[in-house]
Design a protein around this motif. Structure first.
Motif, PDB file in Angstrom:
ATOM      1  N   GLU A 100      55.653  79.905 -51.942  1.00 48.31           N
ATOM      2  CA  GLU A 100      54.843  80.345 -53.007  1.00 48.31           C
ATOM      3  C   GLU A 100      54.221  81.036 -52.065  1.00 48.31           C
ATOM      4  N   THR A 101      53.564  81.169 -50.853  1.00 45.74           N
ATOM      5  CA  THR A 101      53.170  81.980 -50.443  1.00 45.74           C
ATOM      6  C   THR A 101      54.033  82.959 -49.576  1.00 45.74           C
ATOM      7  N   ALA A 102      55.027  82.491 -49.331  1.00 46.20           N
ATOM      8  CA  ALA A 102      55.630  83.351 -48.153  1.00 46.20           C
ATOM      9  C   ALA A 102      56.161  84.429 -49.628  1.00 46.20           C
ATOM     10  N   ILE A 103      56.808  83.986 -50.428  1.00 45.81           N
ATOM     11  CA  ILE A 103      57.210  84.444 -51.200  1.00 45.81           C
ATOM     12  C   ILE A 103      55.915  85.440 -51.934  1.00 45.81           C
ATOM     13  N   ASP A 104      55.016  85.495 -52.993  1.00 44.03           N
ATOM     14  CA  ASP A 104      53.915  86.291 -52.405  1.00 44.03           C
ATOM     15  C   ASP A 104      53.929  87.411 -51.279  1.00 44.03           C
ATOM     16  N   ILE A 105      54.345  86.921 -50.890  1.00 45.47           N
ATOM     17  CA  ILE A 105      53.704  88.037 -49.812  1.00 45.47           C
ATOM     18  C   ILE A 105      54.732  89.250 -49.511  1.00 45.47           C
ATOM     19  N   ALA A 106      55.946  87.926 -49.383  1.00 47.05           N
ATOM     20  CA  ALA A 106      57.526  88.948 -48.757  1.00 47.05           C
ATOM     21  C   ALA A 106      57.648  89.838 -50.443  1.00 47.05           C
ATOM     22  N   GLY A 107      57.839  89.294 -50.810  1.00 47.76           N
ATOM     23  CA  GLY A 107      58.346  89.548 -52.162  1.00 47.76           C
ATOM     24  C   GLY A 107      58.198  91.608 -52.739  1.00 47.76           C
ATOM     25  N   PRO A 108      56.334  91.350 -53.053  1.00 45.14           N
ATOM     26  CA  PRO A 108      56.518  93.253 -52.414  1.00 45.14           C
ATOM     27  C   PRO A 108      57.375  94.017 -51.294  1.00 45.14           C
ATOM     28  N   THR A 109      57.025  93.220 -51.173  1.00 42.92           N
ATOM     29  CA  THR A 109      56.914  94.392 -49.570  1.00 42.92           C
ATOM     30  C   THR A 109      58.219  94.442 -49.039  1.00 42.92           C
ATOM     31  N   GLY A 110      59.373  93.482 -49.543  1.00 45.91           N
ATOM     32  CA  GLY A 110      60.642  93.196 -49.059  1.00 45.91           C
ATOM     33  C   GLY A 110      60.713  92.557 -47.254  1.00 45.91           C
ATOM     34  N   ALA A 111      59.875  91.904 -47.237  1.00 46.06           N
ATOM     35  CA  ALA A 111      59.527  91.604 -45.800  1.00 46.06           C
ATOM     36  C   ALA A 111      61.153  90.452 -45.849  1.00 46.06           C
ATOM     37  N   GLU A 112      61.314  90.475 -44.479  1.00 42.05           N
ATOM     38  CA  GLU A 112      62.298  88.982 -44.111  1.00 42.05           C
ATOM     39  C   GLU A 112      61.760  88.044 -43.652  1.00 42.05           C
ATOM     40  N   VAL A 113      61.493  86.959 -44.326  1.00 47.85           N
ATOM     41  CA  VAL A 113      61.215  85.065 -44.274  1.00 47.85           C
ATOM     42  C   VAL A 113      62.190  84.157 -42.874  1.00 47.85           C
ATOM     43  N   THR A 114      61.469  83.875 -42.438  1.00 46.38           N
ATOM     44  CA  THR A 114      62.209  83.186 -40.913  1.00 46.38           C
ATOM     45  C   THR A 114      61.147  81.981 -40.948  1.00 46.38           C
ATOM     46  N   ILE A 115      62.391  80.646 -41.576  1.00 50.07           N
ATOM     47  CA  ILE A 115      61.984  79.647 -41.171  1.00 50.07           C
ATOM     48  C   ILE A 115      62.053  79.314 -40.044  1.00 50.07           C
ATOM     49  N   ALA A 116      60.913  78.473 -39.780  1.00 51.14           N
ATOM     50  CA  ALA A 116      60.787  78.296 -38.420  1.00 51.14           C
ATOM     51  C   ALA A 116      60.875  76.678 -37.763  1.00 51.14           C
ATOM     52  N   HIS A 117      61.148  75.911 -37.637  1.00 49.70           N
ATOM     53  CA  HIS A 117      61.520  74.545 -37.330  1.00 49.70           C
ATOM     54  C   HIS A 117      61.347  74.288 -35.669  1.00 49.70           C
ATOM     55  N   VAL A 118      59.700  73.466 -35.548  1.00 53.13           N
ATOM     56  CA  VAL A 118      60.069  72.908 -33.561  1.00 53.13           C
ATOM     57  C   VAL A 118      60.359  71.368 -33.601  1.00 53.13           C
ATOM     58  N   PHE A 119      60.763  71.288 -33.259  1.00 49.29           N
ATOM     59  CA  PHE A 119      60.810  69.548 -32.827  1.00 49.29           C
ATOM     60  C   PHE A 119      59.977  69.733 -31.162  1.00 49.29           C
ATOM     61  N   THR A 120      59.911  68.092 -31.343  1.00 51.41           N
ATOM     62  CA  THR A 120      59.437  67.683 -29.570  1.00 51.41           C
ATOM     63  C   THR A 120      60.651  66.894 -29.462  1.00 51.41           C
ATOM     64  N   GLU A 121      60.222  66.906 -27.645  1.00 48.74           N
ATOM     65  CA  GLU A 121      61.702  66.092 -27.591  1.00 48.74           C
ATOM     66  C   GLU A 121      62.887  65.041 -27.980  1.00 48.74           C
ATOM     67  N   ASP A 122      61.610  64.321 -28.030  1.00 48.50           N
ATOM     68  CA  ASP A 122      61.253  63.300 -28.873  1.00 48.50           C
ATOM     69  C   ASP A 122      62.365  62.726 -30.716  1.00 48.50           C
ATOM     70  N   GLN A 123      61.896  63.765 -30.690  1.00 52.91           N
ATOM     71  CA  GLN A 123      62.386  64.394 -32.179  1.00 52.91           C
ATOM     72  C   GLN A 123      63.665  65.579 -32.634  1.00 52.91           C
ATOM     73  N   TYR A 124      63.502  65.353 -31.600  1.00 48.01           N
ATOM     74  CA  TYR A 124      65.089  66.325 -31.478  1.00 48.01           C
ATOM     75  C   TYR A 124      65.996  65.271 -31.265  1.00 48.01           C
ATOM     76  N   ASP A 125      65.799  64.934 -29.808  1.00 49.92           N
ATOM     77  CA  ASP A 125      66.940  64.234 -29.559  1.00 49.92           C
ATOM     78  C   ASP A 125      67.757  62.423 -30.677  1.00 49.92           C
ATOM     79  N   ASP A 126      66.075  61.833 -31.721  1.00 48.61           N
ATOM     80  CA  ASP A 126      66.408  61.598 -32.993  1.00 48.61           C
ATOM     81  C   ASP A 126      67.323  61.881 -33.959  1.00 48.61           C
ATOM     82  N   VAL A 127      66.525  63.620 -34.230  1.00 49.50           N
ATOM     83  CA  VAL A 127      67.722  64.210 -35.236  1.00 49.50           C
ATOM     84  C   VAL A 127      68.913  64.414 -34.694  1.00 49.50           C
ATOM     85  N   ILE A 128      69.469  64.687 -33.474  1.00 50.22           N
ATOM     86  CA  ILE A 128      71.003  64.714 -33.049  1.00 50.22           C
ATOM     87  C   ILE A 128      71.115  63.730 -33.414  1.00 50.22           C
TER      88      ILE A 128
END
Length: 150
Positions: free
Chosen positions: A23-51
């Motif tokens: 909702e925060t991203a939509i409220d800000i991006a909607g009126p301005t037409g901004a593009e949102v980059t959704i970022a997800h950061v993994f620690t090394e261990d998290q990344y290995d588990d997800v892989i």
């Protein structure tokens, strides 16, 4: 300053505040037409588990952007942004959460970073640190903090 690019940092602990973050991203991006980059950061261990869970042949065969794109929280946020017709993309990174979010803000040219967190005591911040606090102190642009109740 016009906001054209927003970096929305989403992590595993954000499950309870996905709607507020979207909702925060939509409220800000909607009126301005901004593009949102959704970022997800993994620690090394998290990344290995997800892989392993996603059944990639090896970590070398997986691209952090693709892995992030398949994360449940990222997919849920993307669906909310789609419903609001907000253009978006996904970026993934492997490393320390705060450092990588700041780095992604720099490389994407973000005009604003949105990050979630929870209310903590001053002692809790000093003892355990805070990804959101690190991002607020080091980001190359303004940061909007979305606080959860937990």
């Amino acid at each position: 300053m016009a906001i054209e690019s927003i970096l929305l940092a989403v992590g595993p602990s954000d499950k309870t505040r996905l709607e507020e973050l979207a909702e925060t991203a939509i409220d800000i991006a909607g009126p301005t037409g901004a593009e949102v980059t959704i970022a997800h950061v993994f620690t090394e261990d998290q990344y290995d588990d997800v892989i392993e869970r996603l059944e990639f042949a090896s970590a070398g065969d997986a691209d952090p952007d693709d892995v992030a794109d398949r994360h449940t929280n990222v997919r849920d946020i993307a669906a909310m942004l789609d419903s609001a017709d907000v253009p978006h993309s996904t970026r993934g990174a492997v490393g320390e959460h705060g450092d990588e979010i700041v780095s992604l803000a720099e490389t994407t040219g973000a005009d604003l970073v949105i990050v979630g967190g929870r209310k903590r005591s001053p002692t809790g911040k000093a003892v355990f640190g805070s990804v959101a606090q690190e991002v607020m102190l080091n980001a190359p642009c303004p940061v909007t903090f979305v606080r959860g109740d937990e």
